[in-house]
Write an enzyme that holds these catalytic residues in place. Structure first.
Site, short mmCIF file in Angstrom:
data_model
loop_
_atom_site.label_atom_id
_atom_site.label_comp_id
_atom_site.label_asym_id
_atom_site.label_seq_id
_atom_site.Cartn_x
_atom_site.Cartn_y
_atom_site.Cartn_z
N TYR A 180 -142.31 38.43 82.77
CA TYR A 180 -143.65 37.85 82.59
C TYR A 180 -143.56 36.34 82.33
CZ TYR A 180 -148.52 37.58 80.93
OH TYR A 180 -149.85 37.26 80.78
N LYS A 184 -144.98 33.47 84.78
CA LYS A 184 -146.06 32.56 84.34
C LYS A 184 -145.60 31.10 84.37
CE LYS A 184 -149.36 35.55 83.70
NZ LYS A 184 -150.53 35.59 84.59
N1 NAD Z 1 -154.98 39.17 77.60
C1 NAD Z 1 -154.14 38.21 77.24
O1 NAD Z 1 -153.80 38.06 76.05
C2 NAD Z 1 -153.62 37.24 78.27
C3 NAD Z 1 -152.94 36.11 77.81
C4 NAD Z 1 -152.45 35.20 78.74
C5 NAD Z 1 -152.64 35.40 80.09
N2 NAD Z 1 -153.30 36.52 80.51
C6 NAD Z 1 -153.46 36.68 81.94
O2 NAD Z 1 -154.83 36.81 82.24
C7 NAD Z 1 -154.99 37.57 83.44
C8 NAD Z 1 -155.98 38.69 83.19
O3 NAD Z 1 -155.44 39.56 82.20
P1 NAD Z 1 -156.32 40.56 81.32
O4 NAD Z 1 -155.88 40.40 79.93
O5 NAD Z 1 -157.74 40.43 81.67
O6 NAD Z 1 -155.70 41.96 81.83
P2 NAD Z 1 -156.41 43.32 82.28
O7 NAD Z 1 -155.30 44.31 82.30
O8 NAD Z 1 -157.59 43.61 81.41
O9 NAD Z 1 -156.94 43.00 83.75
C9 NAD Z 1 -156.05 42.77 84.80
C10 NAD Z 1 -156.68 43.26 86.09
O10 NAD Z 1 -155.77 42.97 87.16
C11 NAD Z 1 -155.79 44.08 88.03
N3 NAD Z 1 -154.56 44.15 88.81
C12 NAD Z 1 -153.32 44.46 88.38
N4 NAD Z 1 -152.46 44.47 89.41
C13 NAD Z 1 -153.16 44.16 90.51
C14 NAD Z 1 -152.83 44.04 91.89
N5 NAD Z 1 -151.58 44.24 92.33
N6 NAD Z 1 -153.81 43.70 92.77
C15 NAD Z 1 -155.08 43.51 92.34
N7 NAD Z 1 -155.46 43.64 91.05
C16 NAD Z 1 -154.50 43.96 90.15
C17 NAD Z 1 -155.95 45.29 87.14
O11 NAD Z 1 -156.42 46.43 87.85
C18 NAD Z 1 -156.93 44.78 86.11
O12 NAD Z 1 -158.26 45.06 86.49
C19 NAD Z 1 -153.57 38.06 83.80
O13 NAD Z 1 -153.03 37.21 84.78
C20 NAD Z 1 -152.81 37.92 82.50
O14 NAD Z 1 -151.44 37.77 82.72
C21 NAD Z 1 -153.80 37.44 79.63
#
Ligand code: NAD
Length: 276
Positions: A180, A184
């Protein structure tokens, strides 16, 4: 927020992507295309947004509702990504903003020495290669379209704007997160190099780097959530997790005309985590 055009959002069925979809619709975008693996959840997000827009319309007259289109797409499927991005641009007539929010997180028990090759590939394929596929398909279209006029004080015109999802782990390391953190960091690097390729063409490419944010990614596993809450209490200056709407606000800023002089940046939205 000056996001009157057409947006394409990946990962839109959950968490931050869903919050971004709602935010673009609320801020008056003409259309949003929502892409995700999870078709059922996508339909639910579309229904929520359509309901909210209908409710808004009852209160006022004459405003044009935002078109909401949904697409079941795996962002690692190169051909499908190319096809769907082109189809969205054709249906809407243009593509102004792309938000690359699809992603997964995996912890490797025991750390880098024990990370499996399968986990490594899964995370890199979705978080990095998927982001690249969507960026490439969208950039080709955006570079050919006419710039749009910013609603704000005659600023230089924008041909398109792409927002990639980094993370605090795009700039610092966190334990047990080999794939990860590597993915990133690479998304931030991809953002910087691609932004320079097209800075003179009115195509802006930025990254948003959320800190610990309450979404299904972080809350669905009680053990992960507990460890995260302890970490937040000791390491996040604001002493709390963010919520998805706070991240979506950063995305709106980077996507729209108010960030007209911003490209190649990584905007930290992390309660101060990386300032230490
Ligand atoms: N939540 C956190 O604390 C956090 C922190 C930093 C970065 N992020 C980043 O933010 C973004 C959103 O994360 P989130 O927390 O909303 O997660 P989440 O799990 O709630 O949502 C992620 C979505 O991506 C979709 N997804 C996964 N693999 C996929 C694929 N191969 N093709 C299409 N869709 C796909 C999933 O079905 C899901 O709906 C991600 O890139 C994550 O790495 C999240």
């Amino acid at each position: 927020m000056d996001v009157a055009g057409f947006a394409l959002i990946t990962g839109a069925a959950s968490g931050i992507g869903r919050a971004c979809a709602q935010a673009f619709a609320r801020e008056g975008s003409a259309g949003i295309a929502l892409l995700d693996l999870n078709e059922e959840a996508l339909s639910a997000v579309k229904a929520e947004i359509d309901d909210e827009l209908r409710a808004q319309q009852n209160g006022s007259t004459g405003s044009q509702p935002c078109r909401v289109e949904i697409y079941s797409v795996d962002v690692t499927n190169e051909d499908l990504v190319n096809r769907v991005v082109a189809e969205v641009a054709e249906k809407f007539g243009r593509l102004d903003y792309v938000v690359n929010a699809a992603g997964i997180a995996i912890k490797h028990q025991g750390g880098a020495a024990f990370a499996t090759t399968a986990d490594w590939h899964r995370v890199i394929d979705i978080n990095l290669t998927g982001t690249f596929f969507v960026l490439r398909a969208a950039a080709k279209i955006m570079l050919k379209q006419e710039p749009i006029t910013s609603a704000i004080d005659g600023r230089p015109l924008q041909r398109g704007s792409i927002v990639n999802f980094g993370s605090i782990q795009g700039v610092v390391g966190i334990t047990l997160s080999t794939a990860y953190t590597a993915a990133k960091h690479a998304v931030v690097g991809l953002t910087r190099t691609a932004s320079e390729d097209y800075a003179q063409d009115g195509l802006r490419i930025n990254a948003i780097c959320p800190g610990y944010t309450e979404t299904p990614m972080t809350t669905k596993n009680p053990q992960v959530l507990k460890a995260m809450e302890e970490r937040v209490a000791s390491a996040v200056p604001m002493r709390r997790m963010g919520n998805a709407r706070e991240i979506a606000d950063g995305v709106l800023f980077l996507a729209g005309g108010r960030s007209s002089f911003v490209t190649g940046s990584a905007l930290m939205v992390d309660g101060g985590y990386t300032s230490r």
